[in-house]
Design a protein around this motif. Structure first.
Motif, PDB file in Angstrom:
ATOM      1  N   TYR A  96       0.423  -1.194   0.040  1.00  0.00           N
ATOM      2  CA  TYR A  96      -0.005  -0.158   0.458  1.00  0.00           C
ATOM      3  C   TYR A  96       0.974   1.393   0.224  1.00  0.00           C
ATOM      4  CZ  TYR A  96      -2.885   3.535   1.848  1.00  0.00           C
ATOM      5  OH  TYR A  96      -4.177   4.332   2.192  1.00  0.00           O
ATOM      6  N   GLU A 113      15.806   4.615   4.620  1.00  0.00           N
ATOM      7  CA  GLU A 113      15.207   3.960   6.356  1.00  0.00           C
ATOM      8  C   GLU A 113      13.883   3.736   5.817  1.00  0.00           C
ATOM      9  OE1 GLU A 113      17.936   5.567   9.370  1.00  0.00           O
ATOM     10  OE2 GLU A 113      16.465   7.493   9.211  1.00  0.00           O
ATOM     11  N   VAL A 114      12.986   5.033   5.094  1.00  0.00           N
ATOM     12  CA  VAL A 114      11.248   4.768   4.662  1.00  0.00           C
ATOM     13  C   VAL A 114      11.915   3.610   3.878  1.00  0.00           C
ATOM     14  CG1 VAL A 114      10.090   5.525   3.000  1.00  0.00           C
ATOM     15  CG2 VAL A 114      10.988   7.128   4.893  1.00  0.00           C
ATOM     16  N   MET A 117      11.672   0.356   4.860  1.00  0.00           N
ATOM     17  CA  MET A 117      10.328  -0.149   6.204  1.00  0.00           C
ATOM     18  C   MET A 117       9.619  -1.216   5.113  1.00  0.00           C
ATOM     19  SD  MET A 117       9.004   3.459   8.184  1.00  0.00           S
ATOM     20  CE  MET A 117      10.138   4.459   9.302  1.00  0.00           C
ATOM     21  N   GLY A 118       9.778  -0.570   4.018  1.00  0.00           N
ATOM     22  CA  GLY A 118       8.814  -2.293   3.103  1.00  0.00           C
ATOM     23  C   GLY A 118       9.389  -3.233   3.416  1.00  0.00           C
ATOM     24  N   TYR A 120      10.093  -4.316   7.021  1.00  0.00           N
ATOM     25  CA  TYR A 120       9.337  -4.320   8.138  1.00  0.00           C
ATOM     26  C   TYR A 120       8.988  -5.597   8.217  1.00  0.00           C
ATOM     27  CZ  TYR A 120      11.667   0.303   9.900  1.00  0.00           C
ATOM     28  OH  TYR A 120      12.051   0.922  10.204  1.00  0.00           O
ATOM     29  N   HIS A 121       7.837  -6.077   7.436  1.00  0.00           N
ATOM     30  CA  HIS A 121       6.934  -7.071   7.900  1.00  0.00           C
ATOM     31  C   HIS A 121       7.756  -8.253   8.092  1.00  0.00           C
ATOM     32  CE1 HIS A 121       7.282  -7.241   3.946  1.00  0.00           C
ATOM     33  NE2 HIS A 121       6.551  -8.631   3.582  1.00  0.00           N
ATOM     34  N   PHE A 166       8.603   6.150  -1.936  1.00  0.00           N
ATOM     35  CA  PHE A 166       7.396   5.570  -1.735  1.00  0.00           C
ATOM     36  C   PHE A 166       6.900   4.717  -2.201  1.00  0.00           C
ATOM     37  CE2 PHE A 166       3.560   7.875   1.432  1.00  0.00           C
ATOM     38  CZ  PHE A 166       5.209   8.287   1.907  1.00  0.00           C
ATOM     39  N   ARG A 169       9.932   1.799  -1.509  1.00  0.00           N
ATOM     40  CA  ARG A 169       9.123   0.895  -0.223  1.00  0.00           C
ATOM     41  C   ARG A 169       8.083  -0.108  -0.470  1.00  0.00           C
ATOM     42  NH1 ARG A 169       6.028   4.535   3.904  1.00  0.00           N
ATOM     43  NH2 ARG A 169       4.496   3.998   2.253  1.00  0.00           N
ATOM     44  N   GLN A 173       8.725  -4.278  -0.604  1.00  0.00           N
ATOM     45  CA  GLN A 173       7.978  -5.252   0.171  1.00  0.00           C
ATOM     46  C   GLN A 173       8.474  -6.908  -0.844  1.00  0.00           C
ATOM     47  OE1 GLN A 173       4.769  -3.703   1.649  1.00  0.00           O
ATOM     48  NE2 GLN A 173       3.132  -5.710   1.626  1.00  0.00           N
TER      49      GLN A 173
ATOM     50  N   LYS B 178      11.910   0.569  15.293  1.00  0.00           N
ATOM     51  CA  LYS B 178      11.248   0.553  14.319  1.00  0.00           C
ATOM     52  C   LYS B 178      10.086   0.103  14.053  1.00  0.00           C
ATOM     53  CE  LYS B 178      11.403  -4.256  12.351  1.00  0.00           C
ATOM     54  NZ  LYS B 178      11.386  -4.762  13.985  1.00  0.00           N
ATOM     55  N   HIS B 189       0.350   2.617   6.447  1.00  0.00           N
ATOM     56  CA  HIS B 189       1.555   1.741   5.704  1.00  0.00           C
ATOM     57  C   HIS B 189       2.213   0.702   6.504  1.00  0.00           C
ATOM     58  CE1 HIS B 189       5.720   1.264   4.670  1.00  0.00           C
ATOM     59  NE2 HIS B 189       4.931  -0.050   3.526  1.00  0.00           N
TER      60      HIS B 189
END
Lengths: 268, 326
Positions: A96, A113-114, A117-118, A120-121, A166, A169, A173, B178, B189
């Protein structure tokens, strides 16, 4: 017109297997804020791959549609299935990209760093972001042409560059279905070329990209299919079939002046 | 000449308590500030007062657990109440917070004045400004006490409480760094990845409540907000990196604690002031002084640097965003 909604199989043996034919199937989706309906009884089936535009006037519920699909806003009614299963956000199958205006661009964080974040999961709870994650993020930043700006604070990038961050990112993912909220709004020509190029690349690689879009003139140049919304679904299908004078009048009101869209509309 | 035994008995416990209060609150304040929810830190530090008083009325104790549970429950109740007021009255979040925090704080003061809590060193003065000077290490003898676990266990309870909470805060930030970052930067997000941004926000609030309860003895309910806001806002002016911001906020908090206490302990003597200074107050003043200095002189975002660079590249008023609820 829209393909008819097919019943979703709930067979025991199929329940835990992904159905690649159906990245997204929405039926009867209704959302209201307070007492005001924002989306009403919307059906939608995404193609196996390709680019789909969500069109409609301001307040038509375009962004809400994406958020409701992800469960970010509560739905009054409706069923959302993704790849044949109820949508599980933790699976990482759906990426998303929110509207650019939805975040605080002064946040003390770099472009790199942004993008990380993609991941992180996949990194998982409590675990730190490691060098290899940052390298993976850097590769995606390179794909959108911003490797040189990796260490810039994100607020120091232009609007188009922020949109590319974005998108990087979302690419990091490595999802199957991409939901993008106004990815082409207010960005420079160079960024637009990069974003459209990557959206096409995703479609060519068998991914489905669903993007909220506001510029009717450019829809046919970018997207394969479109859904025209105004609280209810007005039309859905190949772009040329959706952007007819009649559909546009129903979506935007009869006072809507037919300019560019007429050129791409093929009545009947 | 400072007498070592006096230092261990009187100065060290108060100095350490004040510094840890600034550190625990200041560290958490980073994320409150970034989420533009600093006023919520204020609300929480106020409503722990009725929580602590009610817990005392129920249990007859001002021990760690009644205080923590009472303060925590009050913090949760206040957040629910703020949400309720905001929806029912359809007013902006800042107004709802201001209403709830002052009303509940006043309730705490009323309960405090009417109850027997006065007898056990809970009084209004203490609740407002804390009583760092009352935190003493009875029976401290010499420096070897600092290395003796049995002696360290006799440290005053407020200091031990704050030490545990500070360690907890550090662990919380270390483990969830994080998750806190993504939930603060782009909550939608985060949620699209299955990371519960709201739940993380609530955890942050509970951690803030624990820090506020633990800081209550040191700095009281009113000055806690200075600890939540000043160190992170100071650091925010100095850097564009989150990890650097957190580190600088810790530095600012520790310096404020040490310098603030030093000012209170020695300035009246050195300057020949007629009245003593409350250390909680001087710590807050020093923390505020750091913020003022960074707003003026920060190399990039300071007022002077920006004036010199013209108005281009100006960014929002970082220090004044406390009321901008989301």
């Amino acid at each position: 017109m829209a393909p008819p909604l097919q019943p979703v199989e709930g067979g025991v043996g199929l329940r835990h297997r992904l159905d690649p034919e159906r990245p997204l199937a929405v039926s009867g989706l209704s959302v209201a804020y307070h007492d005001r309906p924002v989306l009403w009884n919307v059906d939608f089936v995404a193609p196996r791959s390709g680019l789909v535009a969500i069109l409609g006037p301001n307040g038509a519920g375009k962004s809400t549609f994406l958020k409701a699909v992800l469960g970010l806003v509560p739905a009054l009614a409706g069923e959302i299935r993704s790849f044949g299963r109820p949508l599980d956000r933790r699976s990482g199958l759906v990426a998303y990209v929110p509207q650019r205006s939805s975040v605080d661009w002064e946040f003390p964080i770099t472009a790199l760093e942004v993008v990380a974040m993609g991941l992180y999961h996949r990194i998982g709870w409590f675990r730190p972001v490691r060098r290899r994650h940052l390298e993976a993020a850097r590769a995606q930043l390179d794909r959108v042409g911003l490797a040189d700006l990796a260490d810039r604070q994100i607020g120091q990038l232009s609007g188009g560059q922020q949109q590319r961050v974005f998108l990087a990112r979302a690419l990091a993912q490595d999802a199957r279905l991409y939901l993008l909220d106004e990815p082409l709004a207010g960005i420079d020509a160079a960024s637009e070329r990069v974003v459209i190029g990557l959206m096409r690349e995703l479609a060519a690689a068998g991914r489905t990209v669903i993007a909220v879009h506001h510029d009717l003139e450019s829809v046919a140049d970018v997207f394969d299919r479109a859904m025209l919304l105004n609280v209810r679904r007005i039309a859905e299908g190949p772009v040329a079939e959706v952007l007819t004078a009649g559909n546009l009048a129903r979506a935007y009101g009869s006072a809507f002046r037919l300019g560019g869209p007429v050129a791409v509309a093929s009545p009947g | 000449m400072i007498d070592l035994r006096d230092f261990l008995e009187i100065d060290l416990p108060a100095l350490a308590t004040g510094t840890l209060a600034a550190l625990a609150c200041g560290l958490l304040g980073n994320f409150l500030l970034l989420q533009r929810r600093s006023l919520l830190g204020d609300a929480v530090s106020h409503v722990v007062l009725p929580g602590i008083v009610i817990a005392f009325l129920l249990t007859g104790s001002v021990g760690t657990w009644p205080m923590m549970l009472g303060g925590g429950a009050a913090a949760v109740a206040s957040v629910l109440l703020i949400d309720l007021v905001q929806r029912a009255a359809r007013i902006e979040p800042g107004a709802a917070m201001g209403m709830v925090l002052t009303t509940l704080f006043a309730l705490g003061v009323v309960l405090l004045e009417q109850s027997g809590a006065r007898a056990v060193h809970l009084d209004v003065q203490h609740a407002l400004m804390g009583s760092l000077e009352g935190i003493v290490w009875l029976g401290a003898r010499d420096a070897s006490d600092l290395l003796d676990p049995a002696r360290l266990a006799t440290l005053p309870e407020p200091l031990l409480r704050l030490a545990f909470v500070t360690v907890g805060v550090l662990l919380f930030l270390l483990l969830l760094r994080k998750e806190l970052a993504i939930a603060s930067f782009d909550p939608d997000h985060a949620r699209s990845l299955g990371i519960p941004a709201r739940g993380i926000g609530q955890l942050l609030l509970l951690a803030s409540a624990a820090a506020a309860v633990a800081s209550f003895d040191a700095v009281g309910a009113i000055l806690t907000i200075a600890m939540f806001v000043c160190p992170p806002a100071t650091a925010r002016m100095l850097t564009d990196r989150l990890s650097m911001q957190i580190g600088l906020s810790a530095l600012a908090a520790v310096l404020a604690g040490v310098l603030g206490y030093g000012l209170a302990a020695w300035a009246p003597l050195a300057l020949g002031l007629e009245r003593g200074l409350g250390a909680a107050g001087t710590i807050a003043v020093v923390a505020g002084g750091f913020l003022a200095l960074s707003i003026l002189f920060a190399p990039r975002y300071g007022a002077l640097a920006r004036a010199r660079a013209g108005s281009s590249g100006a960014r929002g008023d970082v220090g004044g965003e406390a009321g901008a609820g989301r």
